[in-house]
Scaffold this motif. Structure first.
Motif, PDB file in Angstrom:
ATOM      1  N   TYR A 121       9.822  15.291  15.087  1.00 23.30           N
ATOM      2  CA  TYR A 121      11.004  15.375  16.171  1.00 23.30           C
ATOM      3  C   TYR A 121      11.045  13.767  16.616  1.00 23.30           C
ATOM      4  O   TYR A 121      10.395  13.034  16.726  1.00 23.30           O
ATOM      5  N   PHE A 138      -1.234  12.905  21.668  1.00 24.57           N
ATOM      6  CA  PHE A 138      -0.956  13.198  20.529  1.00 24.57           C
ATOM      7  C   PHE A 138      -1.879  14.219  19.876  1.00 24.57           C
ATOM      8  O   PHE A 138      -2.954  14.084  20.011  1.00 24.57           O
ATOM      9  N   ASN A 142       7.793  10.171  22.232  1.00 30.05           N
ATOM     10  CA  ASN A 142       6.827  10.673  23.160  1.00 30.05           C
ATOM     11  C   ASN A 142       6.364   9.318  24.153  1.00 30.05           C
ATOM     12  O   ASN A 142       6.655   9.545  25.394  1.00 30.05           O
ATOM     13  N   SER A 143       6.374   8.230  23.596  1.00 33.96           N
ATOM     14  CA  SER A 143       6.009   7.285  24.431  1.00 33.96           C
ATOM     15  C   SER A 143       7.315   6.755  25.405  1.00 33.96           C
ATOM     16  O   SER A 143       7.119   6.283  26.385  1.00 33.96           O
ATOM     17  N   ILE A 171       9.337  20.667  20.038  1.00 34.01           N
ATOM     18  CA  ILE A 171       8.082  19.938  19.831  1.00 34.01           C
ATOM     19  C   ILE A 171       7.075  20.810  19.449  1.00 34.01           C
ATOM     20  O   ILE A 171       6.090  20.547  18.405  1.00 34.01           O
ATOM     21  N   HIS A 230       5.021  20.805  15.598  1.00 30.15           N
ATOM     22  CA  HIS A 230       3.505  20.675  15.408  1.00 30.15           C
ATOM     23  C   HIS A 230       2.967  21.805  14.732  1.00 30.15           C
ATOM     24  O   HIS A 230       2.104  21.616  13.999  1.00 30.15           O
ATOM     25  N   ARG A 281       3.854  -3.070  17.657  1.00 31.92           N
ATOM     26  CA  ARG A 281       2.952  -2.724  16.431  1.00 31.92           C
ATOM     27  C   ARG A 281       3.453  -1.503  15.581  1.00 31.92           C
ATOM     28  O   ARG A 281       3.067  -1.585  14.452  1.00 31.92           O
ATOM     29  N   ARG A 282       4.171  -0.726  16.252  1.00 30.17           N
ATOM     30  CA  ARG A 282       4.665   0.407  15.225  1.00 30.17           C
ATOM     31  C   ARG A 282       5.684  -0.029  14.507  1.00 30.17           C
ATOM     32  O   ARG A 282       5.916   0.615  13.331  1.00 30.17           O
ATOM     33  N   GLU A 288       4.628  10.599  11.665  1.00 31.15           N
ATOM     34  CA  GLU A 288       3.657  10.304  13.015  1.00 31.15           C
ATOM     35  C   GLU A 288       4.265   9.138  13.943  1.00 31.15           C
ATOM     36  O   GLU A 288       4.117   9.484  15.101  1.00 31.15           O
ATOM     37  N   MET A 323       7.115  10.444  15.964  1.00 30.69           N
ATOM     38  CA  MET A 323       6.791  11.395  17.195  1.00 30.69           C
ATOM     39  C   MET A 323       6.233  10.622  18.168  1.00 30.69           C
ATOM     40  O   MET A 323       6.824  11.029  19.486  1.00 30.69           O
ATOM     41  N   LYS A 324       5.179   9.817  17.828  1.00 27.98           N
ATOM     42  CA  LYS A 324       4.464   8.948  18.933  1.00 27.98           C
ATOM     43  C   LYS A 324       5.610   8.135  19.641  1.00 27.98           C
ATOM     44  O   LYS A 324       5.624   8.111  20.811  1.00 27.98           O
ATOM     45  N   LEU A 344      -0.617   4.504  25.974  1.00 29.09           N
ATOM     46  CA  LEU A 344       0.083   4.176  27.366  1.00 29.09           C
ATOM     47  C   LEU A 344      -1.119   4.371  28.212  1.00 29.09           C
ATOM     48  O   LEU A 344      -1.545   3.727  29.451  1.00 29.09           O
ATOM     49  N   LEU A 393       2.168  13.491  28.016  1.00 26.90           N
ATOM     50  CA  LEU A 393       3.341  13.306  26.944  1.00 26.90           C
ATOM     51  C   LEU A 393       3.184  12.355  26.213  1.00 26.90           C
ATOM     52  O   LEU A 393       3.575  12.766  24.762  1.00 26.90           O
ATOM     53  N   ASP A 394       2.461  11.435  26.228  1.00 26.14           N
ATOM     54  CA  ASP A 394       2.090  10.324  25.339  1.00 26.14           C
ATOM     55  C   ASP A 394       0.885  10.575  24.508  1.00 26.14           C
ATOM     56  O   ASP A 394       0.426   9.727  23.585  1.00 26.14           O
TER      57      ASP A 394
END
Lengths: 352, 352
Positions: B294, A263, B253-254, B277, B281, B227-228, B246, B249-250, A217, A260-261
């Motif tokens: 998470y 990693f 967060n997004s 969180i 990690h 894309r994810r 991965e 989690m991303k 983002l 927050l976005d």
């Protein structure tokens, strides 16, 4: 000895609070930002005082911050690293190899997200330039301050300050200057809260890096921030507080969103920060107008931008969340200035 | 009376947990999403049971959820509004005007961010379709479930489920189907935590709206999420847990980043969420491999995706933060299924 003491310079400088945030570097070495930013330089309620004395008699340099000796060869410490850089650069300009004695004192806790590093770095640059009789102009000082501590470049000038990102690879056009001095709109004040005074878990340097390198983002944030800089310039020029406040809140949220976005993600805000955000939105809604804006740097401490006439309302509102002895009202300042020798910090030390 | 009771249908269905989130609508009326999403349909540890009976003798419809009577004319209540929509639609398909008696029960707290609405809506669609002997195929059921409750469309099928966003204006190509059933990779489990069981302060519907309409960073999220989805399809096919974790989690967060970038900002996560969180990690770092991920829906409750063999490690890690009686281990499920009449909820009621 007398002659040396006469050459000592003492200066005072202050933090700044960004309304549009510096977040992400196109060059981490030179601290060149991905977007322009706008801040308010604060008055001397929170300040750094720094005394500097150069002498050919000194073997090497000595640095004391808040009464503690620092080893200038320690490149891992942010403060010693940037002090060494300033000395190297300024001695080069002055053509001297004199040793330096630097004594600095913050009136507020360091590393609490209160921009102590900006205040310290700006004051240092100014004091060293004066002590070496370089008398660098604000633009030159701003470039040095930027190189050593990024947003410190905005603490070199007073009132509302814009750091134009520039485009040159060497950073020669990336510096800050006042776009409206502290007389233009002095009604605008900053109410600082100290929600947490522990050292940040994730430094802002690491935050910059992680956002630019890992947040998808983030990729559009520089454009968004640059558009906000234009709107903010207008809001300041027209003294349009509602516009200033809304842009300020949005840009703070945007910084924390990209953190927050990142990693692994960085969550600088905590439940108290969250309560302050909610409280300010409730206050504005209750007033039927945007009378206050929150903003957060890389930490949980809220700073509330408001107008002098709304001060008590804001303090009452956030006073429900934060103890009043952790709330500080700060006006606009003018950037670093010299202090009389009676204020020298060198007298405090048993060094000479 | 006997004949009517013979026609009663009882079904059980379950929530799903999204690995790639549904966040933002291109059509809020039809719940058409801006991006495709992928979820795991959960086993019956958490479930909704719903009994449905149609009869020409009924004057109007009656709805009871968790023992409480709801007024189906109340269009402001999400549950009554979607039940009325399902009845209208399905009665149209069946060509009947019979009245309905619906009794539904969740085995878990509603509105705690645990997708009770997805579970309830999917089970309702299935039960009504069976009670009217429509026997709609999963695709058709998914479309109805999507219209009434968005992500509910993913609870119609089992295992790993993908909701393809589609492009048709009427939503006819926007539905979910299983991309790998619950036999493909049963090692993947979900550890659900109940950090907070209060009703959400900001509903997910409002979150969707605010992100699409006010977050500037949101504008690139649909592309990122799509894309994810492609990467996640591969991770599932190849049973590549590190990749799955991965991306999961991303993407969580997004979602929360764009919620925070909305205006006014929405902060669904709290200090406990933040601690989970960080703990996950740390756990992954300590293990030298990504063994857990998470993910958070529109609320503070963490769900931890992991493999069966790591279950105890994960529970020990988050057990330092959350009381173990608020942690639930859930496997993969198959979507709604009929229950024998001995399980009917109609017998619980003094209604007939």
């Amino acid at each position: 000895m007398d002659k040396m003491l006469e050459e000592a310079v003492t200066a005072i400088g202050t933090p700044n609070i960004a309304l549009i945030k510096y977040w992400g570097k196109r060059d981490p070495e030179l601290n060149l930002p991905t977007n322009s930013s706008i801040s308010i330089t604060l008055d001397e309620t929170l300040n750094t005082k720094t005394s500097v004395l150069f002498s050919d008699c000194f073997k090497g340099d000595r640095l004391f911050i808040n009464g503690e000796a620092y080893d200038l060869k320690d490149t891992k410490n942010e403060k010693t690293a940037f002090t060494a850089k300033v000395l190297e650069h300024m001695r080069g300009l002055a053509g001297t190899e004199a040793g330096a004695l630097i004594v600095s004192k913050n009136s507020f806790p360091t590393a609490g997200g209160l921009a102590s590093s900006a205040s310290g770095a700006a004051t240092l640059c100014y004091a060293v330039s004066e002590a070496l009789e370089l008398r660098l102009a604000p633009k030159e000082l701003s470039i040095v301050a930027r190189r050593i501590s990024g947003s410190a470049c905005r603490s070199i000038s007073g009132g509302f300050v814009e750091w134009r990102k520039g485009s040159a690879a060497d950073g020669s056009d990336s510096y800050a200057e006042s776009i409206a001095n502290e007389e233009h709109w002095p009604e605008v004040i900053d109410i600082i809260t100290l929600i947490e005074d522990k050292k940040k878990k994730v430094s802002s340097s690491e935050g910059h890096r992680r956002a630019t390198e890992t947040s998808e983002l983030y990729q559009i944030r520089p454009k968004i921030a640059d558009r906000r800089v234009e709107s903010m310039e207008k809001a300041i020029e027209q003294r349009d507080f509602e516009a200033l406040a809304e842009i300020t809140m949005k840009d703070s949220n945007s910084l924390h969103a990209t953190a927050l976005d990142s990693f692994p993600p960085i969550l600088y805000l905590n439940d108290t920060s969250k309560a302050v955000i909610q409280r300010i939105h409730e206050l504005n809604q209750h007033e039927g107008a945007t009378i206050a804006a929150y903003t957060f740097d890389a930490g949980p401490n809220a700073q509330i931008i408001t107008l002098k006439k709304h001060k008590n309302k804001v303090i009452d509102a956030i006073g429900e969340i934060i103890s009043k002895d952790r709330i500080l009202v700060v006006g606009q300042g003018h950037g670093p200035r010299p202090l009389p020798s009676s204020e020298s910090l060198l007298g405090d030390m048993n060094l000479l």
